[in-house]
Design a protein around this motif. Structure first.
Motif, mmCIF file in Angstrom:
data_model
loop_
_atom_site.group_PDB
_atom_site.id
_atom_site.type_symbol
_atom_site.label_atom_id
_atom_site.label_comp_id
_atom_site.label_asym_id
_atom_site.label_seq_id
_atom_site.Cartn_x
_atom_site.Cartn_y
_atom_site.Cartn_z
ATOM 1 N N GLY A 14 25.241 85.208 58.115
ATOM 2 C CA GLY A 14 23.718 85.949 57.536
ATOM 3 C C GLY A 14 24.405 87.469 57.317
ATOM 4 O O GLY A 14 23.705 88.133 56.612
ATOM 5 N N ILE A 15 26.049 87.487 57.718
ATOM 6 C CA ILE A 15 26.079 88.899 57.099
ATOM 7 C C ILE A 15 26.748 89.481 56.027
ATOM 8 O O ILE A 15 28.104 88.422 55.282
ATOM 9 N N SER A 16 27.171 90.569 54.852
ATOM 10 C CA SER A 16 26.972 90.596 54.044
ATOM 11 C C SER A 16 28.544 91.185 53.888
ATOM 12 O O SER A 16 28.283 92.483 54.369
ATOM 13 N N HIS A 17 28.595 91.707 53.293
ATOM 14 C CA HIS A 17 29.980 92.939 53.007
ATOM 15 C C HIS A 17 29.556 93.518 51.357
ATOM 16 O O HIS A 17 29.578 92.781 49.942
ATOM 17 N N SER A 18 29.904 95.035 51.668
ATOM 18 C CA SER A 18 29.686 95.117 50.295
ATOM 19 C C SER A 18 30.844 96.997 49.949
ATOM 20 O O SER A 18 31.217 97.720 51.066
ATOM 21 N N GLY A 19 31.477 96.527 48.943
ATOM 22 C CA GLY A 19 32.688 97.443 48.667
ATOM 23 C C GLY A 19 33.574 97.558 49.058
ATOM 24 O O GLY A 19 34.630 98.160 49.468
ATOM 25 N N VAL A 20 33.766 96.946 50.616
ATOM 26 C CA VAL A 20 35.326 96.247 51.048
ATOM 27 C C VAL A 20 36.776 95.851 50.032
ATOM 28 O O VAL A 20 36.671 95.536 49.511
ATOM 29 N N GLU A 29 18.144 78.598 54.936
ATOM 30 C CA GLU A 29 19.680 77.829 56.234
ATOM 31 C C GLU A 29 20.822 78.541 54.978
ATOM 32 O O GLU A 29 20.664 78.264 54.508
ATOM 33 N N VAL A 30 21.508 79.067 55.098
ATOM 34 C CA VAL A 30 22.830 79.562 54.453
ATOM 35 C C VAL A 30 23.020 78.445 53.992
ATOM 36 O O VAL A 30 24.006 77.763 54.564
ATOM 37 N N ILE A 31 24.036 78.353 52.973
ATOM 38 C CA ILE A 31 24.665 76.922 52.041
ATOM 39 C C ILE A 31 26.112 77.353 51.023
ATOM 40 O O ILE A 31 26.793 76.702 51.332
#
Length: 721
Positions: free
Chosen positions: A115-121, A148-150
């Protein structure tokens, strides 16, 4: 019936009824579950369609991975960025991870599925051709209805070029900040009514709650709503995309221009929504507007130029024709403007033109148009005038506006205009005709003493038209080879031997024939072309004189006339010396001739140049002597070698005792100053005898020869070898 049996039957009946109810309940539950499942599937299906449409419209690469890390979606932008086609990557592991970053990538995938997102990496990724590129990555988890993350959704931007230099790096940081705030651009999803289903939060500049569910047209200025509504309706009706431009307010309230591209999002055979991608084109619009302004306006004064003025005039003529009304065209020229440029400089001339434009504006009505069509020429369009007197009133106001002095460089300058007026339909039914006739009337105003206005009439057309033809043709004479130099021989009165020649310019017009110098020389002086003409005559004459040396002819002095403009040029000595050097003529064989009035007007102004020239051997001759008020003291200071008696005094010889006395006095004075005297316009033996008696040294005129061309002169010289 036995009570126990009865009770048993009731129990069986109740049991059967309960079983039936349970069966019906199960059936209803099954039906409800089916409906819910179908609704969920439809929602997922619509979400998938939306995501695919966004992927098609987005300039960023969009990639969707499943839990195994295999590729589920590969957008066109991803194909273009990385080089792999969708067929090569769909259902397979992501191929863009460099080997040295694979461990980090796998750990990142595990984090994102928690559930951890990345932004501008910012990362380095691999292209199909083996090269590495710098990218910026945004990711978000893809969840099912249970939360649930699918899968994972990633958006990728290529930032390779931005990182190549420090300047590019600073620019990329600014862009990445904007992308972080506004990614992936101005994107909206709209239904048929224009309701906003989706809009990227940061691009809108507002909270999502303020945008989602609102009407798109409410965000469009009222004057552009019909365009936006028509475009959206066409997308839903035809299934084809549309593009248009609108003006709208940004989040700060500033009006900006946007190009909006709307594409349909089809579902089965229906179009349920559309994707709108808006691009800010404000700077392009401003650049276009600046170019358009420059194309239609005079940059110095800000007035309409000739192109825009003619457009206004064409429209005014059409309106006047429909309404059966009249209009006037005023053509205005600033009197002696060229002399202002010559004496005060072009910067002062430009300031004057701007001040003139400012004074003209209050003279006209709101419906009138002032234009600058070139140089010091202004045109005023007066639509809907009832009679010629209305135009005369405006012209009078313009003349009055020039009564006050202009202040240029701290100096008071009195400037006057000459105005010509033509009327529609009396003086023409077309724009060019009206403008031409107003121009002709303006020249007539100049001939009437300047600082006045004249209405056009056909009588003035012939003379003025010829003058205009001459003026327009004059500047083309050198290019077309229409100018030539003729030579007027000068002879000794005592021996009648050839002692020199005077170079005279001639103009043979292809249609008008040989033009009298008294017609085109003043015109050349007025237009400023005289300086160019004088320099051409000087060069041509010096080159011809040098050719006589090469041919072995006896040495002769060649005299070249200087106009007042050239005589007062600061670079006179430079021009003469350069010409002598380029033609190879020795200075002692050149004489420069200046009219008495010119040299006596300010005998000290050109003194340094004259002294420099005469010190080198160039001679100075004063023409038309006896027609002005020459100062003997000034004449003594000037390095003069020869004076030429004007033909008006020679014409009276020998019968006019007054002329005889004046000629004698001139010769005596000149000889006392050790100057030579040449008489002009000698046509009879009696005149020659009178001049010989007075002691005159030389003469020129028809008695000996008229002005001849170079070939005829060579034949004449050969007779005296």
């Amino acid at each position: 019936m036995d009570p126990r049996r009865k009770k048993k039957c009731e129990l069986v009946a109740a049991t059967e009824e309960l079983r039936c109810r349970l069966a019906r309940a199960e059936e209803e539950l099954h039906r409800a579950r089916s409906i819910a499942q179908a609704s969920s599937e439809a929602a997922r299906y619509r979400a998938g369609d939306t995501l695919r449409a966004l992927a098609q419209a987005s300039p960023l690469a969009i990639i969707v991975l499943d839990r195994n890390g295999d590729v589920l979606m590969w957008s066109p932008a991803a194909e273009q960025l990385f080089g792999w086609s969708g067929q090569e990557v769909l259902g397979r592991p992501l191929p863009i991870i460099p080997e040295d970053q694979r461990a980090h990538y796998l750990e990142s995938i595990r984090q994102q599925f928690r559930g951890i997102s990345h932004s501008g990496v910012e990362l380095r990724r691999l292209r199909k051709n083996g090269t590495l590129i710098d990218v910026c990555l945004w990711t978000a988890p893809l969840r099912d209805e249970g939360g649930e993350v699918i899968g994972l959704v990633g958006m990728i931007a290529d930032i390779t070029e931005r990182k190549r230099t420090e300047e590019a790096l600073r620019a990329s940081e600014a862009r990445l900040t904007i992308i972080t705030r506004n990614a992936p651009g101005y994107i909206m999803q709209l239904d048929r009514n224009g309701t906003i289903i989706y809009m990227n939060r940061t691009a809108s500049g507002c909270e999502m709650s303020e945008v989602i569910g609102s009407c798109f047209f409410d965000w469009v200025p009222a004057h552009s709503r019909h365009l936006a509504r028509a475009a959206l309706a066409a997308v839903f009706d035809t299934g084809n995309s549309r593009e248009y431009e609108i003006e709208g307010a940004d989040p700060n309230g500033e009006l900006r221009w946007y190009r909006v591209h709307i594409a349909p999002v089809p579902t089965d055979s229906l179009i349920l929504s559309a994707i709108a991608v808006a691009t800010d084109i404000t700077e392009n619009k401003r650049a276009e507007e600046a170019i358009r302004y420059q194309a239609y306006h005079d940059l110095l004064t800000g007035l309409p130029n000739r192109m825009l003025l003619m457009d206004h005039l064409d429209r005014a003529i059409l309106q006047a024709h429909r309404d059966r009304t009249r209009l006037a065209v005023m053509f205005m020229d600033i009197d002696r403007f060229k002399s202002i440029n010559d004496t005060l400089g072009h910067d002062a001339g430009d300031r004057l033109l701007k001040e003139v434009a400012a004074r003209l504006r209050p003279c006209i009505r709101e419906s009138d148009t002032i234009g600058r069509i070139g140089g010091d020429e202004f045109t005023i369009l007066l639509p809907q005038v009832a009679q010629a007197e209305d135009a005369a009133k405006i012209a009078t106001k313009v003349l009055a506006a020039f009564e006050k002095f202009f202040i240029l460089g701290g100096q008071e300058l009195h400037v006057t205009p000459s105005i010509g007026i033509s009327m529609y339909p009396d003086d023409g039914e077309y724009a060019e005709t009206l403008l031409k006739n107003a121009d002709i009337a303006m020249y007539h105003a100049k001939e009437q003493g300047r600082n006045n206005y004249q209405f056009y009439n056909p009588v003035m057309n012939v003379a003025t038209l010829e003058r205009m033809i001459l003026e327009n043709s004059l500047r083309q004479t050198l290019k077309r080879g229409e100018l030539s130099v003729h030579y007027l021989p000068q002879v000794s009165i005592d021996t009648r031997q050839l002692i020199g020649v005077e170079a005279l310019v001639r103009w043979k017009h292809p249609e008008l024939g040989l033009i009298d110098p008294f017609r085109f020389i003043p015109l050349a002086e007025e237009t400023g072309f005289i300086v160019t003409m004088d320099e051409w005559v000087l060069r041509t004459a010096c080159a011809e004189r040098r050719s006589w040396d090469e041919a072995g002819y006896p040495p002769l002095t060649i005299t070249v006339n200087l106009s007042a403009r050239q005589f007062l040029q600061a670079n006179l000595a430079e021009v003469v010396f350069r010409t002598l050097q380029e033609t190879g003529l020795e200075p002692r064989w050149l004489a420069l001739e200046v009219a008495e009035g010119t040299v006596m007007e300010d005998c000290g102004a050109a003194m340094p140049a004259l002294e420099e020239l005469t010190a080198a051997g160039v001679r100075l001759s004063i023409d038309d002597f006896g027609t002005g008020l020459s100062s003997v003291s000034c004449l003594k200071r000037l390095p003069v070698h020869t004076i030429k008696i004007d033909r008006s005094l020679v014409r009276g010889l020998p019968g006019d005792s007054g002329d005889q006395a004046v000629v004698g006095a001139i010769v005596a004075m000149a000889h006392s100053l050790k100057l030579k005297v040449v008489a002009e316009g000698v046509e009879t033996e009696e005149q020659l005898a009178a001049l010989l008696e007075s002691g005159c040294d030389g003469m020129q005129g028809y008695l000996f020869s008229e002005a001849v061309d170079a070939e005829e002169l060579r034949a004449l010289i050969s007779l005296y070898r």
